[in-house]
Scaffold this motif. Structure first.
Motif, PDB file in Angstrom:
ATOM      1  N   LEU A 262      24.292  12.122 -35.167  1.00 35.05           N
ATOM      2  CA  LEU A 262      24.161  13.576 -35.116  1.00 35.05           C
ATOM      3  C   LEU A 262      24.725  14.061 -33.797  1.00 35.05           C
ATOM      4  O   LEU A 262      24.312  13.587 -32.726  1.00 35.05           O
ATOM      5  CB  LEU A 262      22.685  13.992 -35.250  1.00 35.05           C
ATOM      6  N   ALA A 263      25.687  14.975 -33.869  1.00 35.69           N
ATOM      7  CA  ALA A 263      26.316  15.475 -32.653  1.00 35.69           C
ATOM      8  C   ALA A 263      26.947  16.827 -32.932  1.00 35.69           C
ATOM      9  O   ALA A 263      27.034  17.270 -34.084  1.00 35.69           O
ATOM     10  CB  ALA A 263      27.377  14.479 -32.150  1.00 35.69           C
ATOM     11  N   ILE A 337      21.639   9.309 -27.069  1.00 42.14           N
ATOM     12  CA  ILE A 337      22.457   8.597 -26.082  1.00 42.14           C
ATOM     13  C   ILE A 337      23.091   9.557 -25.083  1.00 42.14           C
ATOM     14  O   ILE A 337      23.481   9.148 -23.992  1.00 42.14           O
ATOM     15  CB  ILE A 337      23.547   7.754 -26.772  1.00 42.14           C
ATOM     16  N   GLU A 338      23.232  10.808 -25.468  1.00 41.95           N
ATOM     17  CA  GLU A 338      23.732  11.867 -24.595  1.00 41.95           C
ATOM     18  C   GLU A 338      22.974  13.133 -24.962  1.00 41.95           C
ATOM     19  O   GLU A 338      22.396  13.208 -26.047  1.00 41.95           O
ATOM     20  CB  GLU A 338      25.243  12.099 -24.815  1.00 41.95           C
ATOM     21  N   ARG A 341      23.113  14.416 -28.593  1.00 39.74           N
ATOM     22  CA  ARG A 341      23.824  13.430 -29.434  1.00 39.74           C
ATOM     23  C   ARG A 341      22.902  12.262 -29.743  1.00 39.74           C
ATOM     24  O   ARG A 341      22.424  11.583 -28.834  1.00 39.74           O
ATOM     25  CB  ARG A 341      25.078  12.932 -28.746  1.00 39.74           C
ATOM     26  N   HIS A 342      22.667  12.003 -31.040  1.00 43.01           N
ATOM     27  CA  HIS A 342      21.796  10.926 -31.479  1.00 43.01           C
ATOM     28  C   HIS A 342      22.579   9.938 -32.321  1.00 43.01           C
ATOM     29  O   HIS A 342      23.436  10.319 -33.124  1.00 43.01           O
ATOM     30  CB  HIS A 342      20.626  11.481 -32.318  1.00 43.01           C
ATOM     31  N   VAL A 343      22.247   8.666 -32.172  1.00 41.68           N
ATOM     32  CA  VAL A 343      22.904   7.603 -32.930  1.00 41.68           C
ATOM     33  C   VAL A 343      21.882   6.538 -33.267  1.00 41.68           C
ATOM     34  O   VAL A 343      20.965   6.274 -32.489  1.00 41.68           O
ATOM     35  CB  VAL A 343      24.072   6.966 -32.133  1.00 41.68           C
ATOM     36  N   VAL A 348      25.809   0.961 -29.628  1.00 38.56           N
ATOM     37  CA  VAL A 348      26.412   2.195 -29.123  1.00 38.56           C
ATOM     38  C   VAL A 348      25.667   2.603 -27.852  1.00 38.56           C
ATOM     39  O   VAL A 348      24.436   2.701 -27.851  1.00 38.56           O
ATOM     40  CB  VAL A 348      26.341   3.328 -30.165  1.00 38.56           C
ATOM     41  N   GLU A 349      26.410   2.831 -26.801  1.00 37.23           N
ATOM     42  CA  GLU A 349      25.802   3.229 -25.522  1.00 37.23           C
ATOM     43  C   GLU A 349      26.213   4.663 -25.166  1.00 37.23           C
ATOM     44  O   GLU A 349      27.284   5.101 -25.535  1.00 37.23           O
ATOM     45  CB  GLU A 349      26.250   2.276 -24.402  1.00 37.23           C
TER      46      GLU A 349
END
Length: 349
Positions: A262-263, A337-338, A341-343, A348-349
């Motif tokens: 999600l971003a 992660i940001e 932004r979700h992963v 993934v970093e």
């Protein structure tokens, strides 16, 4: 009363006494789901015993801010439409929360749920199947008003004419039947019906999938225009990544019942993080032959698992090009992660 006054609080049917929206907060998303699950039982045998479960939606969490469009994409059968229907309470969720303006509506039943209905509506995928062929267009659009007992007589007719005008159809068409219209016109009728009660949140379930390419842009532009005029919030479900890029503010990518990334639209299309998102976007053609000829297309190998028997670890591990033994035994955490932004991926970093 003109079409531009359709959503004035004092006049809007959706804001009738006993159906007023709850107090709003600038920080509270209009819609939020937390660990939402929708499992369908599988029955077999003479006695119809339950022998399994289809995990159509399996623990998704995301929110939709007021006035934005969240695109929900993924391949056919991944659970997109089911997720939208559960959020509108067309299905009873197996587990999880559905927060509308901070209020969990998942447990609502009967009259309490009925009073919430005007705030949430749906534009269905197939305009041929979603309109009753035995009802006139005016009756179809007025059906939500009749169901909730909001307007009658001349006011009802005036409202129908306003709605037809708002979606770009001649108000004189109110006495015609659905078979007299093209696919794009029928979808406009479906949109008018969804707007009849002045909802705040609308699920657009692949509203352009059954339309000709020449008509798709017209319908999407209409949805954008109505959103700008009336401050609506959309969940736009589609497998057309090019159209989602045009209309969505943020994009959620779904695979086998789970959200994997999600971003914001810009971030997701520019730098996809999850291997599945990368594969999806690599399949979208670019209208530049020189660039398209040099692009790397990611071809996924392996079989798509059944939602009745998903893998033990990550749902994508059977097709992921970077999967390891960890992926096959441990489900990745849904994490940020940001900012924004979700992963859900171990690597993934």
């Amino acid at each position: 009363m003109t079409a531009d006054t359709m959503n004035v609080p004092g006049n809007a049917p959706g804001n009738a006494p006993g159906n007023a929206p709850s107090p709003r907060s600038d920080t509270t998303p209009l819609m939020r789901v937390e660990n939402l699950k929708m499992h369908f039982p599988i029955h077999a045998g003479i006695f119809r015993r339950q022998v399994g479960t289809i995990k159509a939606v399996d623990g998704i969490t995301f929110d939709i801010k007021r006035g934005e469009t969240l695109g929900l994409v993924g391949e056919s059968g991944c659970g997109k439409s089911t997720a939208g229907r559960v959020m509108l309470r067309l299905y009873d969720a197996t587990e999880g929360k559905i927060l509308l303006d901070g209020v969990d509506i998942a447990p609502f039943k009967g009259e309490r749920l009925r009073k919430m209905r005007p705030r949430m509506q749906m534009v269905f995928q197939d305009p041929h199947a979603s309109l009753n062929p035995r009802m006139t267009v005016g009756s179809i659009i007025a059906e939500p008003l009749d169901e909730h007992g909001l307007l009658k007589g001349a006011e009802r007719e005036e409202r129908v004419e306003e709605l037809l005008d708002a979606v770009g159809l001649n108000p004189a068409f109110a006495n015609r039947y659905p078979h007299e219209f093209s696919g794009g016109q029928r979808q406009r009728i479906g949109i008018a019906r969804a707007f009849a009660l002045n909802p705040e949140f609308i699920v657009c379930d692949e509203p352009i999938a059954a339309l000709d390419v020449s008509i798709q842009a017209q319908v999407v532009n209409l949805l954008e225009d109505l959103q700008a005029r009336f401050g609506l919030t959309y969940l736009f479900i589609s497998h057309d990544l090019s159209m989602v890029r045009h209309i969505a503010d943020r994009v959620a990518v779904m695979y086998l019942g789970k959200i994997v990334e999600l971003a914001s639209r810009q971030d997701l299309y520019a730098t996809p993080k999850h291997p599945y998102t990368q594969a999806l976007l690599s399949a979208v053609p670019i209208p530049n032959p020189a660039v398209e000829a040099t692009r790397e297309h990611i071809v996924l190998k392996g079989d798509l698992p059944s939602p009745a028997n998903p893998p033990a670890g990550c749902n994508f591990c059977t097709r992921c090009p970077i999967a390891t033994d960890l992926c096959r035994v441990e489900d990745p955490e849904w994490r940020e992660i940001e900012p924004g932004r979700h992963v859900a991926c171990h690597y993934v970093e």
